[in-house]
Design a protein around this motif. Structure first.
Motif, PDB file in Angstrom:
ATOM      1  N   SER A 193       0.841  -1.201   0.000  1.00  0.00           N
ATOM      2  CA  SER A 193       0.000   0.000   0.000  1.00  0.00           C
ATOM      3  C   SER A 193       0.873   1.248   0.000  1.00  0.00           C
ATOM      4  O   SER A 193       0.583   2.230  -0.700  1.00  0.00           O
ATOM      5  N   LEU A 194       1.937   1.211   0.791  1.00  0.00           N
ATOM      6  CA  LEU A 194       2.853   2.347   0.867  1.00  0.00           C
ATOM      7  C   LEU A 194       3.507   2.610  -0.487  1.00  0.00           C
ATOM      8  O   LEU A 194       3.555   3.752  -0.965  1.00  0.00           O
ATOM      9  N   GLN A 195       3.983   1.529  -1.134  1.00  0.00           N
ATOM     10  CA  GLN A 195       4.646   1.691  -2.431  1.00  0.00           C
ATOM     11  C   GLN A 195       3.665   2.105  -3.528  1.00  0.00           C
ATOM     12  O   GLN A 195       3.964   2.993  -4.333  1.00  0.00           O
ATOM     13  N   SER A 196       2.508   1.471  -3.558  1.00  0.00           N
ATOM     14  CA  SER A 196       1.522   1.801  -4.590  1.00  0.00           C
ATOM     15  C   SER A 196       1.013   3.225  -4.422  1.00  0.00           C
ATOM     16  O   SER A 196       0.840   3.953  -5.406  1.00  0.00           O
ATOM     17  N   GLY A 197       0.772   3.604  -3.171  1.00  0.00           N
ATOM     18  CA  GLY A 197       0.285   4.952  -2.915  1.00  0.00           C
ATOM     19  C   GLY A 197       1.289   6.009  -3.329  1.00  0.00           C
ATOM     20  O   GLY A 197       0.929   7.021  -3.949  1.00  0.00           O
ATOM     21  N   MET A 198       2.560   5.788  -2.997  1.00  0.00           N
ATOM     22  CA  MET A 198       3.593   6.755  -3.391  1.00  0.00           C
ATOM     23  C   MET A 198       3.730   6.828  -4.901  1.00  0.00           C
ATOM     24  O   MET A 198       3.969   7.905  -5.468  1.00  0.00           O
ATOM     25  N   ALA A 199       3.583   5.682  -5.578  1.00  0.00           N
ATOM     26  CA  ALA A 199       3.655   5.679  -7.038  1.00  0.00           C
ATOM     27  C   ALA A 199       2.501   6.475  -7.643  1.00  0.00           C
ATOM     28  O   ALA A 199       2.687   7.228  -8.612  1.00  0.00           O
ATOM     29  N   MET A 200       1.305   6.350  -7.057  1.00  0.00           N
ATOM     30  CA  MET A 200       0.150   7.088  -7.565  1.00  0.00           C
ATOM     31  C   MET A 200       0.309   8.592  -7.334  1.00  0.00           C
ATOM     32  O   MET A 200      -0.116   9.408  -8.159  1.00  0.00           O
ATOM     33  N   VAL A 201       0.930   8.952  -6.226  1.00  0.00           N
ATOM     34  CA  VAL A 201       1.140  10.360  -5.924  1.00  0.00           C
ATOM     35  C   VAL A 201       2.213  10.961  -6.827  1.00  0.00           C
ATOM     36  O   VAL A 201       2.221  12.164  -7.088  1.00  0.00           O
ATOM     37  N   VAL A 243       5.694  10.033  -6.367  1.00  0.00           N
ATOM     38  CA  VAL A 243       6.963  10.078  -5.646  1.00  0.00           C
ATOM     39  C   VAL A 243       8.023   9.321  -6.444  1.00  0.00           C
ATOM     40  O   VAL A 243       7.771   8.209  -6.929  1.00  0.00           O
ATOM     41  N   ASP A 244       9.200   9.892  -6.600  1.00  0.00           N
ATOM     42  CA  ASP A 244      10.284   9.248  -7.346  1.00  0.00           C
ATOM     43  C   ASP A 244      10.717   7.955  -6.664  1.00  0.00           C
ATOM     44  O   ASP A 244      10.645   7.823  -5.435  1.00  0.00           O
ATOM     45  N   ALA A 245      11.204   6.991  -7.470  1.00  0.00           N
ATOM     46  CA  ALA A 245      11.606   5.688  -6.951  1.00  0.00           C
ATOM     47  C   ALA A 245      12.669   5.781  -5.852  1.00  0.00           C
ATOM     48  O   ALA A 245      12.571   5.070  -4.840  1.00  0.00           O
ATOM     49  N   PRO A 246      13.709   6.621  -5.996  1.00  0.00           N
ATOM     50  CA  PRO A 246      14.700   6.716  -4.906  1.00  0.00           C
ATOM     51  C   PRO A 246      14.089   7.164  -3.584  1.00  0.00           C
ATOM     52  O   PRO A 246      14.442   6.639  -2.521  1.00  0.00           O
ATOM     53  N   LEU A 247      13.154   8.119  -3.644  1.00  0.00           N
ATOM     54  CA  LEU A 247      12.511   8.590  -2.427  1.00  0.00           C
ATOM     55  C   LEU A 247      11.599   7.508  -1.843  1.00  0.00           C
ATOM     56  O   LEU A 247      11.476   7.388  -0.611  1.00  0.00           O
ATOM     57  N   GLN A 248      10.979   6.703  -2.717  1.00  0.00           N
ATOM     58  CA  GLN A 248      10.176   5.587  -2.231  1.00  0.00           C
ATOM     59  C   GLN A 248      11.019   4.638  -1.390  1.00  0.00           C
ATOM     60  O   GLN A 248      10.590   4.179  -0.322  1.00  0.00           O
ATOM     61  N   SER A 249      12.228   4.335  -1.867  1.00  0.00           N
ATOM     62  CA  SER A 249      13.123   3.441  -1.131  1.00  0.00           C
ATOM     63  C   SER A 249      13.501   4.037   0.220  1.00  0.00           C
ATOM     64  O   SER A 249      13.570   3.320   1.231  1.00  0.00           O
ATOM     65  N   ILE A 250      13.728   5.340   0.244  1.00  0.00           N
ATOM     66  CA  ILE A 250      14.075   6.012   1.499  1.00  0.00           C
ATOM     67  C   ILE A 250      12.921   5.895   2.501  1.00  0.00           C
ATOM     68  O   ILE A 250      13.120   5.565   3.675  1.00  0.00           O
ATOM     69  N   VAL A 251      11.714   6.136   2.022  1.00  0.00           N
ATOM     70  CA  VAL A 251      10.546   6.075   2.904  1.00  0.00           C
ATOM     71  C   VAL A 251      10.325   4.662   3.432  1.00  0.00           C
ATOM     72  O   VAL A 251      10.093   4.452   4.628  1.00  0.00           O
ATOM     73  N   VAL A 252      10.395   3.656   2.538  1.00  0.00           N
ATOM     74  CA  VAL A 252      10.193   2.265   2.950  1.00  0.00           C
ATOM     75  C   VAL A 252      11.250   1.848   3.966  1.00  0.00           C
ATOM     76  O   VAL A 252      10.954   1.186   4.962  1.00  0.00           O
ATOM     77  N   GLY A 253      12.507   2.253   3.734  1.00  0.00           N
ATOM     78  CA  GLY A 253      13.566   1.923   4.675  1.00  0.00           C
ATOM     79  C   GLY A 253      13.329   2.551   6.034  1.00  0.00           C
ATOM     80  O   GLY A 253      13.518   1.907   7.077  1.00  0.00           O
ATOM     81  N   PHE A 254      12.890   3.817   6.045  1.00  0.00           N
ATOM     82  CA  PHE A 254      12.591   4.485   7.308  1.00  0.00           C
ATOM     83  C   PHE A 254      11.443   3.798   8.037  1.00  0.00           C
ATOM     84  O   PHE A 254      11.506   3.589   9.259  1.00  0.00           O
ATOM     85  N   VAL A 255      10.408   3.438   7.300  1.00  0.00           N
ATOM     86  CA  VAL A 255       9.251   2.766   7.906  1.00  0.00           C
ATOM     87  C   VAL A 255       9.667   1.439   8.529  1.00  0.00           C
ATOM     88  O   VAL A 255       9.209   1.078   9.619  1.00  0.00           O
ATOM     89  N   LEU A 256      10.543   0.690   7.858  1.00  0.00           N
ATOM     90  CA  LEU A 256      11.006  -0.591   8.394  1.00  0.00           C
ATOM     91  C   LEU A 256      11.736  -0.396   9.721  1.00  0.00           C
ATOM     92  O   LEU A 256      11.454  -1.092  10.708  1.00  0.00           O
ATOM     93  N   VAL A 257      12.671   0.545   9.757  1.00  0.00           N
ATOM     94  CA  VAL A 257      13.425   0.792  10.995  1.00  0.00           C
ATOM     95  C   VAL A 257      12.489   1.261  12.103  1.00  0.00           C
ATOM     96  O   VAL A 257      12.576   0.809  13.250  1.00  0.00           O
ATOM     97  N   PHE A 258      11.564   2.144  11.761  1.00  0.00           N
ATOM     98  CA  PHE A 258      10.627   2.673  12.753  1.00  0.00           C
ATOM     99  C   PHE A 258       9.716   1.562  13.280  1.00  0.00           C
ATOM    100  O   PHE A 258       9.419   1.513  14.481  1.00  0.00           O
ATOM    101  N   ALA A 259       9.290   0.655  12.389  1.00  0.00           N
ATOM    102  CA  ALA A 259       8.421  -0.445  12.805  1.00  0.00           C
ATOM    103  C   ALA A 259       9.145  -1.375  13.774  1.00  0.00           C
ATOM    104  O   ALA A 259       8.554  -1.855  14.753  1.00  0.00           O
ATOM    105  N   VAL A 260      10.425  -1.659  13.507  1.00  0.00           N
ATOM    106  CA  VAL A 260      11.200  -2.513  14.411  1.00  0.00           C
ATOM    107  C   VAL A 260      11.371  -1.830  15.765  1.00  0.00           C
ATOM    108  O   VAL A 260      11.268  -2.465  16.820  1.00  0.00           O
ATOM    109  N   TYR A 261      11.608  -0.510  15.736  1.00  0.00           N
ATOM    110  CA  TYR A 261      11.731   0.230  16.997  1.00  0.00           C
ATOM    111  C   TYR A 261      10.435   0.140  17.812  1.00  0.00           C
ATOM    112  O   TYR A 261      10.463  -0.101  19.024  1.00  0.00           O
ATOM    113  N   LEU A 262       9.302   0.332  17.147  1.00  0.00           N
ATOM    114  CA  LEU A 262       8.021   0.240  17.839  1.00  0.00           C
ATOM    115  C   LEU A 262       7.799  -1.156  18.401  1.00  0.00           C
ATOM    116  O   LEU A 262       7.269  -1.310  19.508  1.00  0.00           O
TER     117      LEU A 262
END
Length: 420
Positions: free
Chosen positions: A381-389, A391-410
């Motif tokens: 959903s995160l990737q598809s939504g960013m693609a529809m908006v 968002v450039d592919a490099p920025l998508q990778s940055i966001v997904v990576g941040f979300v992964l780290v944040f999810a593990v922290y939570l």
């Protein structure tokens, strides 16, 4: 009123972490729907989202078992590419010579061959990890490199196409769906299975003397499950086929083109995910194999002292992961209708992220199948939504990576707070 709500949710005994994931998913959907002027939450986009999530979701259910036993598998993306290439070469270059072009048995032989290859390779990795005591990180990192290179050698880098027509149905699309009537039937069967599993779980808890939810809570959860399942079917049955697709499909069947609207219904890859999820849930909760997996992940030394063959268990877990990777390869290649060298690229990271976001503890011992499915859906959903908006592919990778780290922290913070 507030006290009644607290009592109500306490009686349901819902997993607060799961509620958090559902809340995050709804937040993503509503946010993307707002910024796309209502284009995200449409039957068409939700249909595409369900199909795009399928292959990662299938592998994520297996990754739960791998991580629960305190291992990791970095090779699944490359293995998916290798198996996809082997299956493509088999049905395009070899089987037609013996069975004939578009023979009805081609897709069956191809799928069985792919699953067999996946199980053998997975078991081999598990044997090296379990019996030779080579860390899973190193073994699967080596596999990550080897399988991607081997996939190139199968056809010397050439894309394999076109795939068998029946095989392509397993990837979804306009023709790879159940249609309205079969979708309703599948929804009814899935609802029945959900209710049966709940009833059996209650009976098992009662037989062992465990505390039970209030009966009203069981009925409420059953109604929610049925509502979600049938609601999904309703949405899928509200996505009509294009006129061109209707003409092509009915002309190929030699049937008269209907005057009424023809809908997609539930996609075949989604049906595969549901079947895999049910089987994996039963394995996790109802079998000795599943109990051994979680016991070993919780305390490997104690599990081995209690008589569990942890080495053989490792072989079985990775063999299962290989088989599920093959099923995902079927979905991914069939959806594209061809197999290229980039098939499965970075899927290993998406699969691990889905399992971890879904609550699987990297320290081992805990994980759920439904959590992994939710994690896969959140990631897609995160990737598809960013693609529809846009968002450039490099920025998508940055966001997904941040979300992964944040999810593990939570997840770490949640386990510290709850003592799990």
């Amino acid at each position: 009123m507030l006290d009644l709500l607290k009592k109500f949710f306490k009686g349901l005994e819902l997993d607060t972490r799961m509620l958090g994931m559902i809340g995050a998913l709804l937040f993503l959907w509503l946010s993307f729907n707002l910024v796309t002027d209502g284009r995200f939450l449409t039957p068409r986009n939700l249909f595409n989202l369900s199909v795009q999530t399928a292959s990662v979701a299938v592998m994520a259910t297996g990754m739960v078992f791998v991580i629960v036993t305190r291992h990791i598998d970095l090779s699944v993306g490359s293995l998916l590419g290798l198996i996809g290439m082997l299956m493509g070469a088999l049905q395009v270059h070899f089987l037609p010579q013996y069975l004939g072009f578009e023979h009805p048995a081609i897709w069956i032989v191809t799928v069985l061959f792919g699953i067999g290859v996946g199980v053998v390779i997975g078991a081999a990795q598990g044997w090296v990890i379990g019996y030779l005591a080579v860390p899973s990180f190193i073994v699967t990192l080596g596999g990550y490199l080897m399988y991607r290179g081997a996939a190139w050698w199968v056809t010397t880098g050439q894309t394999v196409a076109p795939l068998d027509a029946t095989y392509r149905l397993l990837g979804g699309g306009a023709e790879g769906t159940l249609g309205a009537n079969l979708s309703w039937l599948a929804g009814a069967l899935a609802s029945l299975v959900a209710v049966v599993l709940m009833v059996q779980s209650r009976r098992q808890k009662k037989s062992h003397g465990f505390s039970l939810k209030p009966i009203w809570a069981e009925y409420t959860l059953g109604a929610i499950a049925i509502g979600l399942i049938m609601g999904f079917v309703t949405i899928m049955n509200s996505y009509p086929l294009s006129k061109g697709a209707v003409k092509r499909i009915f002309a190929a069947r030699g049937e008269e083109i209907p005057q009424f609207a023809v809908v997609h219904g539930v996609a075949i890859p989604v049906l595969i995910v549901v079947i895999v999820a049910i089987v994996m849930t039963i394995i996790a909760k109802r079998t000795r194999f599943g109990r051994y997996i979680f016991a070993t992940g919780g305390n490997p030394e104690a599990a081995e002292l209690s008589g569990i063959d942890t080495k053989l268990l490792t072989v079985k877990v990775f063999a299962l992961m290989g088989g599920l990777t093959a099923i995902a390869a079927v979905i991914a290649s069939a959806r594209l209708g061809s197999v290229g060298n980039d098939l499965g690229t970075l899927d290993e990271l998406r699969v691990i992220a889905a399992a971890v976001i879904g609550g699987t503890a990297l320290a081992g011992g805990f994980g759920t199948i439904y959590g992994a499915l939710l994690g896969a859906l959140i990631m897609q959903s995160l990737q598809s939504g960013m693609a529809m908006v846009g968002v450039d592919a490099p920025l998508q990778s940055i966001v997904v990576g941040f979300v992964l780290v944040f999810a593990v922290y939570l997840d770490i913070a949640y386990r510290r707070r709850t003592g799990h």
